[in-house]
Design a protein around this motif. Structure first.
Motif, PDB file in Angstrom:
ATOM      1  N   ARG A 182       0.831  -1.207   0.000  1.00 44.39           N
ATOM      2  CA  ARG A 182       0.000   0.000   0.000  1.00 44.39           C
ATOM      3  C   ARG A 182       0.871   1.264   0.000  1.00 44.39           C
ATOM      4  O   ARG A 182       0.355   2.369   0.173  1.00 44.39           O
ATOM      5  CB  ARG A 182      -0.930   0.019   1.228  1.00 44.39           C
ATOM      6  CG  ARG A 182      -1.958  -1.107   1.230  1.00 44.39           C
ATOM      7  CD  ARG A 182      -2.832  -1.078   2.457  1.00 44.39           C
ATOM      8  NE  ARG A 182      -3.770  -2.186   2.472  1.00 44.39           N
ATOM      9  CZ  ARG A 182      -4.993  -2.158   1.939  1.00 44.39           C
ATOM     10  NH1 ARG A 182      -5.432  -1.056   1.359  1.00 44.39           N
ATOM     11  NH2 ARG A 182      -5.776  -3.223   1.992  1.00 44.39           N
ATOM     12  N   THR A 183       2.177   1.066  -0.198  1.00 46.61           N
ATOM     13  CA  THR A 183       3.109   2.203  -0.073  1.00 46.61           C
ATOM     14  C   THR A 183       4.122   2.304  -1.201  1.00 46.61           C
ATOM     15  O   THR A 183       4.836   3.307  -1.272  1.00 46.61           O
ATOM     16  CB  THR A 183       3.884   2.104   1.257  1.00 46.61           C
ATOM     17  OG1 THR A 183       4.602   0.863   1.302  1.00 46.61           O
ATOM     18  CG2 THR A 183       2.935   2.186   2.451  1.00 46.61           C
ATOM     19  N   TYR A 184       4.219   1.328  -2.088  1.00 48.23           N
ATOM     20  CA  TYR A 184       5.274   1.338  -3.103  1.00 48.23           C
ATOM     21  C   TYR A 184       5.034   2.476  -4.088  1.00 48.23           C
ATOM     22  O   TYR A 184       4.024   2.513  -4.794  1.00 48.23           O
ATOM     23  CB  TYR A 184       5.317  -0.004  -3.828  1.00 48.23           C
ATOM     24  CG  TYR A 184       6.515  -0.169  -4.739  1.00 48.23           C
ATOM     25  CD1 TYR A 184       7.793   0.163  -4.317  1.00 48.23           C
ATOM     26  CD2 TYR A 184       6.358  -0.682  -6.023  1.00 48.23           C
ATOM     27  CE1 TYR A 184       8.894  -0.004  -5.143  1.00 48.23           C
ATOM     28  CE2 TYR A 184       7.451  -0.860  -6.863  1.00 48.23           C
ATOM     29  CZ  TYR A 184       8.709  -0.519  -6.418  1.00 48.23           C
ATOM     30  OH  TYR A 184       9.795  -0.681  -7.243  1.00 48.23           O
ATOM     31  N   GLN A 185       5.986   3.418  -4.136  1.00 49.93           N
ATOM     32  CA  GLN A 185       5.797   4.668  -4.867  1.00 49.93           C
ATOM     33  C   GLN A 185       5.628   4.458  -6.370  1.00 49.93           C
ATOM     34  O   GLN A 185       4.978   5.256  -7.043  1.00 49.93           O
ATOM     35  CB  GLN A 185       6.995   5.589  -4.610  1.00 49.93           C
ATOM     36  CG  GLN A 185       6.726   7.064  -4.878  1.00 49.93           C
ATOM     37  CD  GLN A 185       5.850   7.702  -3.823  1.00 49.93           C
ATOM     38  OE1 GLN A 185       5.820   7.273  -2.686  1.00 49.93           O
ATOM     39  NE2 GLN A 185       5.116   8.730  -4.213  1.00 49.93           N
ATOM     40  N   ALA A 186       6.202   3.402  -6.919  1.00 51.17           N
ATOM     41  CA  ALA A 186       6.139   3.167  -8.362  1.00 51.17           C
ATOM     42  C   ALA A 186       4.778   2.645  -8.808  1.00 51.17           C
ATOM     43  O   ALA A 186       4.557   2.462 -10.005  1.00 51.17           O
ATOM     44  CB  ALA A 186       7.229   2.194  -8.786  1.00 51.17           C
ATOM     45  N   ILE A 187       3.885   2.404  -7.863  1.00 47.70           N
ATOM     46  CA  ILE A 187       2.520   1.977  -8.175  1.00 47.70           C
ATOM     47  C   ILE A 187       1.572   3.106  -7.805  1.00 47.70           C
ATOM     48  O   ILE A 187       1.609   3.622  -6.694  1.00 47.70           O
ATOM     49  CB  ILE A 187       2.148   0.696  -7.394  1.00 47.70           C
ATOM     50  CG1 ILE A 187       3.034  -0.465  -7.829  1.00 47.70           C
ATOM     51  CG2 ILE A 187       0.671   0.347  -7.592  1.00 47.70           C
ATOM     52  CD1 ILE A 187       2.860  -1.713  -6.991  1.00 47.70           C
ATOM     53  N   GLY A 188       0.755   3.515  -8.750  1.00 45.95           N
ATOM     54  CA  GLY A 188      -0.238   4.557  -8.512  1.00 45.95           C
ATOM     55  C   GLY A 188      -1.625   4.066  -8.871  1.00 45.95           C
ATOM     56  O   GLY A 188      -1.794   2.936  -9.328  1.00 45.95           O
ATOM     57  N   PRO A 189      -2.623   4.903  -8.693  1.00 46.80           N
ATOM     58  CA  PRO A 189      -3.998   4.473  -8.993  1.00 46.80           C
ATOM     59  C   PRO A 189      -4.252   4.216 -10.475  1.00 46.80           C
ATOM     60  O   PRO A 189      -5.120   3.410 -10.817  1.00 46.80           O
ATOM     61  CB  PRO A 189      -4.857   5.633  -8.479  1.00 46.80           C
ATOM     62  CG  PRO A 189      -3.933   6.794  -8.382  1.00 46.80           C
ATOM     63  CD  PRO A 189      -2.579   6.241  -8.098  1.00 46.80           C
ATOM     64  N   THR A 190      -3.508   4.879 -11.375  1.00 44.53           N
ATOM     65  CA  THR A 190      -3.715   4.660 -12.810  1.00 44.53           C
ATOM     66  C   THR A 190      -2.438   4.245 -13.523  1.00 44.53           C
ATOM     67  O   THR A 190      -2.473   3.983 -14.723  1.00 44.53           O
ATOM     68  CB  THR A 190      -4.259   5.936 -13.494  1.00 44.53           C
ATOM     69  OG1 THR A 190      -3.255   6.957 -13.470  1.00 44.53           O
ATOM     70  CG2 THR A 190      -5.510   6.439 -12.800  1.00 44.53           C
ATOM     71  N   THR A 191      -1.326   4.191 -12.824  1.00 46.42           N
ATOM     72  CA  THR A 191      -0.049   3.849 -13.443  1.00 46.42           C
ATOM     73  C   THR A 191       0.693   2.832 -12.590  1.00 46.42           C
ATOM     74  O   THR A 191       0.377   2.642 -11.411  1.00 46.42           O
ATOM     75  CB  THR A 191       0.837   5.096 -13.617  1.00 46.42           C
ATOM     76  OG1 THR A 191       1.131   5.651 -12.323  1.00 46.42           O
ATOM     77  CG2 THR A 191       0.141   6.146 -14.473  1.00 46.42           C
ATOM     78  N   LEU A 192       1.693   2.222 -13.218  1.00 43.13           N
ATOM     79  CA  LEU A 192       2.429   1.178 -12.516  1.00 43.13           C
ATOM     80  C   LEU A 192       3.749   0.959 -13.233  1.00 43.13           C
ATOM     81  O   LEU A 192       3.801   0.925 -14.467  1.00 43.13           O
ATOM     82  CB  LEU A 192       1.567  -0.084 -12.510  1.00 43.13           C
ATOM     83  CG  LEU A 192       2.079  -1.376 -11.928  1.00 43.13           C
ATOM     84  CD1 LEU A 192       0.903  -2.173 -11.341  1.00 43.13           C
ATOM     85  CD2 LEU A 192       2.721  -2.228 -13.021  1.00 43.13           C
ATOM     86  N   GLN A 193       4.836   0.835 -12.452  1.00 41.10           N
ATOM     87  CA  GLN A 193       6.159   0.569 -13.010  1.00 41.10           C
ATOM     88  C   GLN A 193       6.815  -0.545 -12.197  1.00 41.10           C
ATOM     89  O   GLN A 193       7.411  -0.293 -11.153  1.00 41.10           O
ATOM     90  CB  GLN A 193       7.030   1.832 -12.982  1.00 41.10           C
ATOM     91  CG  GLN A 193       6.473   2.988 -13.789  1.00 41.10           C
ATOM     92  CD  GLN A 193       7.306   4.242 -13.620  1.00 41.10           C
ATOM     93  OE1 GLN A 193       8.295   4.446 -14.322  1.00 41.10           O
ATOM     94  NE2 GLN A 193       6.919   5.074 -12.684  1.00 41.10           N
ATOM     95  N   LEU A 194       6.686  -1.759 -12.671  1.00 41.00           N
ATOM     96  CA  LEU A 194       7.321  -2.915 -12.047  1.00 41.00           C
ATOM     97  C   LEU A 194       8.417  -3.379 -12.990  1.00 41.00           C
ATOM     98  O   LEU A 194       8.139  -3.814 -14.106  1.00 41.00           O
ATOM     99  CB  LEU A 194       6.292  -4.037 -11.818  1.00 41.00           C
ATOM    100  CG  LEU A 194       5.075  -3.659 -10.963  1.00 41.00           C
ATOM    101  CD1 LEU A 194       4.086  -4.809 -10.892  1.00 41.00           C
ATOM    102  CD2 LEU A 194       5.502  -3.245  -9.563  1.00 41.00           C
ATOM    103  N   ILE A 195       9.667  -3.258 -12.559  1.00 44.13           N
ATOM    104  CA  ILE A 195      10.777  -3.507 -13.477  1.00 44.13           C
ATOM    105  C   ILE A 195      11.583  -4.723 -13.033  1.00 44.13           C
ATOM    106  O   ILE A 195      11.641  -5.069 -11.855  1.00 44.13           O
ATOM    107  CB  ILE A 195      11.681  -2.276 -13.620  1.00 44.13           C
ATOM    108  CG1 ILE A 195      12.355  -1.938 -12.303  1.00 44.13           C
ATOM    109  CG2 ILE A 195      10.877  -1.095 -14.130  1.00 44.13           C
ATOM    110  CD1 ILE A 195      13.361  -0.807 -12.430  1.00 44.13           C
ATOM    111  N   ALA A 196      12.219  -5.338 -13.992  1.00 44.25           N
ATOM    112  CA  ALA A 196      12.855  -6.636 -13.791  1.00 44.25           C
ATOM    113  C   ALA A 196      13.977  -6.614 -12.772  1.00 44.25           C
ATOM    114  O   ALA A 196      14.240  -7.614 -12.104  1.00 44.25           O
ATOM    115  CB  ALA A 196      13.389  -7.147 -15.132  1.00 44.25           C
ATOM    116  N   THR A 197      14.676  -5.494 -12.650  1.00 42.21           N
ATOM    117  CA  THR A 197      15.856  -5.427 -11.786  1.00 42.21           C
ATOM    118  C   THR A 197      15.542  -5.018 -10.350  1.00 42.21           C
ATOM    119  O   THR A 197      16.434  -4.978  -9.513  1.00 42.21           O
ATOM    120  CB  THR A 197      16.869  -4.426 -12.373  1.00 42.21           C
ATOM    121  OG1 THR A 197      16.187  -3.183 -12.610  1.00 42.21           O
ATOM    122  CG2 THR A 197      17.441  -4.943 -13.681  1.00 42.21           C
TER     123      THR A 197
END
Length: 527
Positions: free
Chosen positions: A366-381
């Motif tokens: 509920r706190t990971y900054q790279a995840i938002g209500p309309t966007t998301l950045q989950l990267i392999a590294t």
């Protein structure tokens, strides 16, 4: 009703002062920041002019209330059948006036950008139009009602001071300063509640309308209309009781809504280096043959949840998993036998009942900054998913290719970019050094992926600068390092991370230190 609205419009036209003030604000909104008005993506940056406009609307509403009191308009109308019609007409007139001023404001901004830079697209218009309707037009309308109610409730000079105080507390400026806790202020902000973050750590959320906005606007509408009814019909018991009931219902929305309009978190990003306590004994003697994910994006703040099944073979009864502290392990099991995880910062320790089998984890953040209500950045590294700590610390040298299957019933599947194949609407699969999933306004040009708010020309200049750093370092250290074949520009962290196939770079700075750390580790002491 139309006749009454027409009379109000004529009265407004006969008062050139208000027309001049609104026009002056629009002109100032173009002239003062003209060097920054390069495309419609900068519309949120006009927040200060939007706030001035809202204050003008509040004062205008108060002036209408003052004129009514001075002219004893309510006393004349209350005993006539036109009393209710008059107040309904007044609301419609305010709505019409707000729409007209908003339309002039928006069209003027769009015309200036279109004429000066000629870079407006259909998607830009649609995105900015929805944003400005919710964050300009509706707040203008609400501001008139608020100013009117304050003066009607407390006539006199002090009402203007109270009105300015309320305006200050409910404007986006307060979301920047944080005088009211965000969990409360986010519901009261009469505008964009996320101004500070969309210009810092969450730029991808700029111009994006999350579902919480609609609940927040509905909450404020019911609250203001019920207050308006209470003030106007305070001698009518039936309408007064109905207004009180409506107000109670409106106050339940922030509590019961599954979505929130605000985004919490820091206005700065973390560094690219994976950090953990050196005193932790890491158990890395295991391998994962396949990951199977089932993802659930909550579309509210940073809420994200997933389950993962890992086909694992371990050399010992203890293993260590790298998993960022923002992600909480809700449950764990191996071959359906429960395991109690031990959290040590960015590392999770597990005692295995068996050394071979399927490790099942249920994870939530509920706190990971790279995840938002309309966007998301989950990267392999990045350790958003459980990985070997050795790989998390040095994905370029220690990265291992594994098989991934990701099932995701996303609300916006067509906006997701990945380094995995996408054979069906809800499935991403393939063999990679880690899974990457990007949801939001990203562009894909050849081997480059970058956020849309950064033009291809800007990204190519950054890319050239990064390649020049490699050339200088190769010359200095007699090396031959080069960027991986695929480059992603993301706003997940400051700096750079990389594996043999992909590099992930923050698009606003040149990652000199991280390039040395990742590609020239043996040369760091020679600088």
């Amino acid at each position: 009703m139309l006749k009454m609205i027409g009379m109000e419009i004529k009265q407004f036209i006969r008062t050139p002062l208000w027309m001049a003030l609104f026009a002056l604000t629009i002109v100032a909104a173009i002239f003062l920041p003209r060097s920054s008005l390069t495309d419609l993506s900068v519309v949120p940056g006009l927040v200060y002019f939007m706030m001035v406009m809202s204050l003008l609307f509040s004062i205008y509403g108060a002036e209408i209330a003052r004129m009514e009191i001075n002219n004893h308009a309510e006393e004349h109308l209350f005993v006539t059948p036109k009393y209710a019609l008059y107040h309904r007409s007044k609301l419609l007139y305010w709505l019409t006036l707000s729409a007209a001023i908003y339309f002039l404001f928006y069209i003027t901004v769009m015309a200036y950008i279109g004429i000066t830079y000629n870079n407006i697209t259909k998607s830009d218009i649609l995105d900015s139009l929805l944003y400005t309707v919710l964050c300009w037009f509706i707040p203008f309308f609400y501001s008139i009602i608020l100013g009117y109610l304050v003066y009607r409730s407390l006539p006199g000079i002090y009402s203007y001071l109270i009105m300015i105080f309320l305006w200050f507390l409910t404007m986006p400026y307060n979301s920047m300063l944080g005088f009211i806790p965000q969990t409360l202020g986010g519901w009261l902000i009469n505008g964009d509640p996320n101004m500070i973050l969309i210009f810092s750590s969450s730029p991808l959320e700029s111009l994006e309308i999350n579902k919480g906005y609609y609940f927040q606007r509905a909450f404020m509408f019911l609250l203001l209309i019920s207050a308006y009814t209470l003030v106007m019909y305070r001698r009518d018991r039936t309408k007064r009781n109905l207004a009180i009931a409506t107000m109670v219902i409106s106050l339940l929305i922030p509590t019961l809504s599954p979505y929130v309009p605000y985004i919490t978190g820091s206005d700065t990003l973390g560094q690219a280096v994976f950090q953990y306590n050196d005193e932790i004994q890491l158990n890395t003697g295991y391998k994962v043959n396949q990951y199977t994910f089932h993802l659930n994006h909550g579309e509210s703040n940073h809420y994200f949840r997933y389950t993962v099944d890992m086909d694992i073979e371990s050399q010992s009864d203890q293993i260590s998993l790298a998993l960022l502290e923002d992600f909480q392990v809700l449950s764990a099991s191996l071959n359906e036998r429960p395991i109690v995880p031990t959290r040590l910062g960015n590392v999770v320790q597990l005692e295995l009942p068996e050394r071979i089998g399927t490790l099942h984890l249920e994870v939530e953040t509920r706190t990971y900054q790279a995840i938002g209500p309309t966007t998301l950045q989950l990267i392999a590294t990045s350790a958003w998913y459980p990985m070997n700590p050795l790989e998390a610390m040095d994905p370029y040298s220690q990265g291992v290719k594994e098989k991934y299957e990701i099932y995701w019933d996303s609300a916006k599947p067509n906006r997701i970019l990945s380094n995995l194949a996408h054979p069906s609407e809800n499935l991403w699969t393939g063999v990679a050094f880690g899974p990457t999933l990007l949801m939001g306004e990203f562009e894909h040009e050849g081997h480059l992926v970058f956020p849309r708010y950064k033009t291809l020309d800007r990204i190519q200049r950054i890319q050239q600068g990064v390649e020049d750093i490699f050339k200088d370092n190769n010359k200095k250290y007699a090396a031959s390092a080069q960027l991986p074949p695929n480059v992603y520009y993301v706003t997940t962290f400051y700096g750079m991370q990389a594996n043999p196939d992909e590099a992930y770079i923050y698009p606003n700075i040149y990652p000199n230190e991280d390039i040395l750390r990742v590609f020239y580790p043996q040369k760091k002491g020679e600088r």
